[in-house]
Every structure is written in C-alpha cells, then in structure tokens.
Design an enzyme around this catalytic site. Structure first.
Site, PDB file in Angstrom:
ATOM      1  N   ARG A 160      19.644  29.856 -12.434  1.00 54.33           N
ATOM      2  CA  ARG A 160      20.630  28.958 -11.811  1.00 54.33           C
ATOM      3  C   ARG A 160      22.038  29.512 -12.053  1.00 54.33           C
ATOM      4  O   ARG A 160      22.416  29.812 -13.161  1.00 54.33           O
ATOM      5  CB  ARG A 160      20.512  27.538 -12.405  1.00 54.33           C
ATOM      6  CG  ARG A 160      19.270  26.809 -11.921  1.00 54.33           C
ATOM      7  CD  ARG A 160      19.135  25.449 -12.568  1.00 54.33           C
ATOM      8  NE  ARG A 160      18.853  25.545 -13.992  1.00 54.33           N
ATOM      9  CZ  ARG A 160      18.827  24.511 -14.823  1.00 54.33           C
ATOM     10  NH1 ARG A 160      19.087  23.306 -14.376  1.00 54.33           N
ATOM     11  NH2 ARG A 160      18.545  24.687 -16.101  1.00 54.33           N
ATOM     12  N   GLU A 176      22.561  15.832 -25.672  1.00 52.86           N
ATOM     13  CA  GLU A 176      21.761  16.926 -26.207  1.00 52.86           C
ATOM     14  C   GLU A 176      22.589  18.202 -26.157  1.00 52.86           C
ATOM     15  O   GLU A 176      23.285  18.443 -25.185  1.00 52.86           O
ATOM     16  CB  GLU A 176      20.535  17.050 -25.287  1.00 52.86           C
ATOM     17  CG  GLU A 176      19.597  18.149 -25.611  1.00 52.86           C
ATOM     18  CD  GLU A 176      19.056  18.004 -27.011  1.00 52.86           C
ATOM     19  OE1 GLU A 176      18.501  16.956 -27.346  1.00 52.86           O
ATOM     20  OE2 GLU A 176      19.244  18.964 -27.797  1.00 52.86           O
ATOM     21  N   GLY A 207      32.611  39.748 -20.477  1.00 52.61           N
ATOM     22  CA  GLY A 207      31.621  40.380 -19.612  1.00 52.61           C
ATOM     23  C   GLY A 207      31.569  39.697 -18.262  1.00 52.61           C
ATOM     24  O   GLY A 207      32.612  39.302 -17.725  1.00 52.61           O
ATOM     25  N   CYS A 261      24.257  24.575 -16.756  1.00 49.82           N
ATOM     26  CA  CYS A 261      25.085  23.608 -17.485  1.00 49.82           C
ATOM     27  C   CYS A 261      26.580  23.881 -17.371  1.00 49.82           C
ATOM     28  O   CYS A 261      27.304  23.109 -16.749  1.00 49.82           O
ATOM     29  CB  CYS A 261      24.668  23.575 -18.945  1.00 49.82           C
ATOM     30  SG  CYS A 261      22.922  23.186 -19.135  1.00 49.82           S
ATOM     31  N   PHE A 298      31.189  33.144 -28.769  1.00 48.23           N
ATOM     32  CA  PHE A 298      31.638  32.801 -27.405  1.00 48.23           C
ATOM     33  C   PHE A 298      32.923  33.522 -27.008  1.00 48.23           C
ATOM     34  O   PHE A 298      33.646  33.082 -26.128  1.00 48.23           O
ATOM     35  CB  PHE A 298      31.719  31.279 -27.189  1.00 48.23           C
ATOM     36  CG  PHE A 298      30.370  30.748 -26.769  1.00 48.23           C
ATOM     37  CD1 PHE A 298      29.308  30.778 -27.653  1.00 48.23           C
ATOM     38  CD2 PHE A 298      30.147  30.278 -25.482  1.00 48.23           C
ATOM     39  CE1 PHE A 298      28.042  30.363 -27.269  1.00 48.23           C
ATOM     40  CE2 PHE A 298      28.880  29.852 -25.095  1.00 48.23           C
ATOM     41  CZ  PHE A 298      27.829  29.893 -25.993  1.00 48.23           C
ATOM     42  N   GLU A 336      19.391  27.051 -24.078  1.00 50.57           N
ATOM     43  CA  GLU A 336      18.180  27.716 -23.620  1.00 50.57           C
ATOM     44  C   GLU A 336      18.014  28.985 -24.446  1.00 50.57           C
ATOM     45  O   GLU A 336      18.988  29.631 -24.826  1.00 50.57           O
ATOM     46  CB  GLU A 336      18.278  28.032 -22.128  1.00 50.57           C
ATOM     47  CG  GLU A 336      18.144  26.778 -21.297  1.00 50.57           C
ATOM     48  CD  GLU A 336      18.280  27.008 -19.806  1.00 50.57           C
ATOM     49  OE1 GLU A 336      17.982  28.118 -19.338  1.00 50.57           O
ATOM     50  OE2 GLU A 336      18.694  26.068 -19.121  1.00 50.57           O
ATOM     51  N   THR A 340      23.324  14.976 -19.167  1.00 48.68           N
ATOM     52  CA  THR A 340      24.789  15.079 -19.144  1.00 48.68           C
ATOM     53  C   THR A 340      25.309  14.296 -17.946  1.00 48.68           C
ATOM     54  O   THR A 340      24.957  14.606 -16.808  1.00 48.68           O
ATOM     55  CB  THR A 340      25.192  16.564 -19.039  1.00 48.68           C
ATOM     56  OG1 THR A 340      24.598  17.258 -20.134  1.00 48.68           O
ATOM     57  CG2 THR A 340      26.704  16.734 -19.071  1.00 48.68           C
ATOM     58  N   ASN A 358      30.940  21.493 -23.686  1.00 51.14           N
ATOM     59  CA  ASN A 358      30.659  22.551 -22.711  1.00 51.14           C
ATOM     60  C   ASN A 358      31.941  23.084 -22.075  1.00 51.14           C
ATOM     61  O   ASN A 358      32.060  24.277 -21.810  1.00 51.14           O
ATOM     62  CB  ASN A 358      29.674  22.062 -21.647  1.00 51.14           C
ATOM     63  CG  ASN A 358      28.229  22.156 -22.143  1.00 51.14           C
ATOM     64  OD1 ASN A 358      27.985  22.596 -23.270  1.00 51.14           O
ATOM     65  ND2 ASN A 358      27.284  21.744 -21.319  1.00 51.14           N
TER      66      ASN A 358
END
Ligand code: UGA
Length: 444
Positions: A339, A154, A262, A269, A258, A158, A124, A217
């Site tokens: 991460r 891509e 929470g 990412c 989505f 994950e 990215t 994203n």
C-alpha cells in the site's frame, strides 16, 4: 484472569491482536466479513506476511483459545469485550478517512448487546469519532448504558507486530469522562500482563486518545521528511546526509531513529494518517495548525520523483528501453504490504516511461502484481539484475543489504546502483567498481 474477547477485523492489526490476546491467556474470537480470509485463519494460515505471526496463530488455533467466524452474533454472544480493528483507509479522491467499516461494526454489534459489554476501538480514527460512537452504542444497544465504548489506539509496526502486541512500549486508553463505567477496570484486566511489567498506561479522555495516535504517526512522518528535506540540501552541496543524521542523532533530544533518509515513507498508515489529520483539522476550523503536514507529504513524494529523475540521468537521459532492476516492492522490509509503497510507485513510473524494468521482492510480489499486473517480475535478485543498465535498491530487505557487489557486478551490463534506502555498505560497492549513488549523498 482469562477473559472472553472478540476482535472485529482480521487484517494486519486485527489478526495480530487476536493472536496476541490468545497468547496472553484470553479466549478470543476473530470476526471478519471476508469468508475466504476467515477460512484461512481458521486453518491456522496467515493471509499476509508478518514474522512470528503464523507460529502464534497456529499455536492458539490448535490450543482452542483462538477461533474465527464471519458471524458477528456468535462473537457477541461469546465475548464480553469487543475490539474494533478494521481499516480506515483514505477516501477515494479526498484526504479524509473512510469510516464505513468502523461504523458498520458498531451498527452490527450494538443492537446485539443484551448483556453488559465493553467495546474498545483500536482503529485509527478522526478525533471526535469515539464520542459519536459511544453515544450511538448507548442509544441502540438493548442494555443501554451498560454497553460502554472506550478508545485504545494501537501502535504496532508491521514487521514487528507480534512483539509490539505482546510487549507494547505504552498503553493508551480513552474513556468517555461522562460515562466512565467499567472501561478502565476491564482494560486493566485485558492488559494485566503488560501492566505487571510496569508498562506505562495513559488513561485519558476519548479525544486525547484518538489524537495521541495520529499525532504519533504525524510526528514520525515529519521526522522522516525533515531528514529527506535536508537530503535535498545535501544533494545540492555535496554533503552526506547519513553522516549528518548520525551526528545529530547522538543528541538524545533528537535521536537517530526515523532519520533514515531515502525514498521516504509509504504503507497503509503514515501517508493516509497525515492526510486524514489535515482533513479533520480543516473541518474543525484549525487547518492552519497542520499546514506543515502538507509540506511533509510533498517532501516525501518529491523523493520518488527524484529517484525517477536520477535513474533517467544515469541511463543517459531517456528511460525508454533502459534495463533497470528494482530490488524491493514492499513499503518496508519484513512486510508484503505494498500500500502506497515508494518502491512499487517508482517501478510503475519507470515502466510507464518505457524502461525495461525487472522487479524482485522476497515477499511482496503477489500483492505488487495484483496492483501492477503489467510489471515484469523476476524470480530472484540475480535474475532482476542480469544485463541491467542500472540497479535501484528500493526496499532495504536484509538479502539486498547483504548482496555481494562483485557477484551482482558480474551480472549487470553497467555497474551503477541507486541506493534508495542508504542501506548498502557504500565503500564495498565502490571498491567493487560500482558507481554508487545514495540519496542525499555520493553525487546523487
Ligand atoms: C507506523 C508506525 O510506526 C506505528 O507505530 C503505527 O502503529 C502504524 O504506522 C499504524 O498506524 O498502524 P508502519 O506503517 O508499520 O508503522 O511502518 P513504519 O515502520 O513506521 O515505516 C513507515 C514508512 O517510513 C516505511 O515506508 C519506511 O520505509 C519509512 N521510513 C521509516 C523511512 O523512510 N525512514 C525511516 O527512518 C523510518
């Protein structure tokens, strides 16, 4: 048609792509500068947790279709198509992406290209990068114009990386419109399997391909922050954000995916991609267009503050000395990635505020301990919850969703649970005598 491919970078993206391409019948060589990683991969071991990947990797290391090296020259000599799958992390102290790993792959491989080759970038990157790299490759590759670079973002997630690689929902290919060369033809051969299943493929210019990835994203991050912003209003009014999300999600134009309110988004990412997108827009003089992403980021980070405040309230005002079980450290289930993990962030904050925190995660504890060596970790959920004044579910692993509230209730000293992912069966916990606090619902 079997092709010879190389994949530079063997992290979550590169290792999965390499194994996936071998599964599609190609001969693949994975390259990384980290000898320890390469040694493990060459033995058929995946250095991170990703369901299904160890089996796929072992299968193709054994079949001989997949091998690994630290030697870029060996890979360039072997393959005709080179994928770039290295990381573009956030730069320290700024929003922009750190391009040094991508740049270094180009500077390493381009001078070695003595026969026609296609480079396909998957990392990215800020818009404009691919055009710059395509020109650089033509300039320094001994084959000149016969070294061609395209961008092929891509979209794998994950936890579902193998499935997303083998059966992508779409393919995107950016081509240098002034130097189209053989890029599209080669990409169609590489992805022949997906194309035969009528997977849509959008062929476009380089800038659009780069923007598709960050826009996707940014949209996902915005969707999550939208519902989390509404959760704040639900908290102020006693409304229930889960019922609300179900109800608006039935509208096909909105969709339920989505809209999980929470603790918000984390990982390698979404957070860094929205920041890099804003930084790039500023450079282009169009910063105003993405100003809302700053708010998306703020809403997201406020959720973590809210859980820490809620925890303090529930243990009587001061976190100091309170015994708190945090279930989850990974940024999402089915991953050991910590991460920018909201779960680990709140654990660390509670710990620094003097709470006696016990953290448990089924897979992410080694990575979590590497970042927070002073955090106390438990061997299982039961041990984390023993004598706890408060339980916080911070990552929605299946084993946490399926905990028996009566069993956990017998172990704790106070039956109070903050469901940081709205993933528990609320009524069952309430029936078992728990004070249940969902985010954006149930008096939270
Ligand atoms: C994300 C994108 O979903 C992928 O399409 C993309 O390829 C990838 O980034 C990338 O750029 O490489 P990933 O980081 O694996 O994938 O994780 P997501 O499944 O998107 O989840 C991101 C975060 O959002 C997690 O912390 C998750 O807990 C959170 N989330 C997700 C919510 O808080 N609510 C939701 O409803 C969904």
């Amino acid at each position: 048609m079997t092709m010879r491919l190389s994949v530079f970078g063997t992290g979550y993206l590169g290792a999965t792509h390499a194994a996936g391409m071998a599964e599609l019948g190609h001969e693949v060589i994975g390259v990384d500068i980290d000898p320890a990683k390469i040694e493990r991969l060459a033995r058929g071991e995946v250095p991170f947790f990703e369901p299904g990947l160890p089996e796929l990797l072992r299968k193709h290391v054994e079949s001989g279709r997949l091998r690994f090296t630290t030697d870029a020259a060996e890979a360039v000599d072997f393959a005709d198509v080179h994928f770039i799958g290295v990381g573009t992390p956030q730069k320290k102290g700024e929003y922009a992406a750190d391009m040094r790993f991508v740049d270094s792959v180009i500077e390493t491989i381009a001078p070695l290209l003595t026969r026609p080759a296609v480079i396909l970038g998957k990392s990215t990157v800020p818009v404009g990068t691919a055009a710059r790299l395509a020109a650089r490759v033509r300039e320094i590759a001994p084959v000149g114009e016969d070294a061609q670079l395209g961008w092929n973002p891509e979209f794998l997630r994950e936890g579902f990386a193998v499935e997303d690689t083998l059966r992508p929902d779409r393919l995107v290919l950016g081509v240098d419109t002034e130097h189209p060369g053989r890029i599209e033809e080669v990409a169609r051969q590489v992805y022949a399997d997906a194309l035969a299943r009528e997977t849509p493929m959008v062929v476009t210019d380089l800038a659009t391909a780069e923007l598709v990835k960050v826009s996707a994203n940014a949209f996902l991050a915005t969707k999550i922050s939208f519902i989390n912003a509404v959760a704040e209003i639900c908290e102020a009014t006693g409304a229930d954000v889960v019922d609300l999300a179900d109800a608006i999600g039935y509208d096909a134009r909105i969709g339920r995916k989505f809209l999980g309110a929470g603790l918000g988004f984390g990982g390698g990412c979404l957070p860094k991609d929205i920041r890099a997108f804003m930084a790039r827009a500023d450079e282009l003089g169009t910063g105003h267009a993405l100003r809302f992403l700053r708010e998306v980021d703020d809403v997201n980070l406020r959720r973590r503050d809210h859980v820490v405040d809620l925890a303090a309230r529930e243990v009587g005002g001061s976190l100091n000395g309170a015994r708190i079980a945090v279930l989850g450290a990974a940024f999402k289930p089915n991953s050991d990635d910590v991460r920018d993990s909201p779960a680990l962030d709140i654990s660390g904050r509670l710990h620094l505020a003097g709470a006696d925190v016990r953290v448990f995660d089924p897979e992410a504890m080694p990575n979590a301990a590497a970042i927070w060596p002073t955090l106390p970790f438990a061997r299982n959920a039961e041990e984390a919850c023993a004598e706890a004044d408060l339980v916080i579910v911070a990552t929605e692993w299946k084993e946490f969703r399926e905990l028996d509230p009566a069993v956990v209730g017998a172990a704790v000293s106070q039956r109070t649970v903050i469901d940081g992912r709205n993933c528990l069966p609320a009524q069952a916990w309430i029936d078992a005598g728990w004070r249940y606090l969902g985010l954006g619902r149930y008096a939270s």
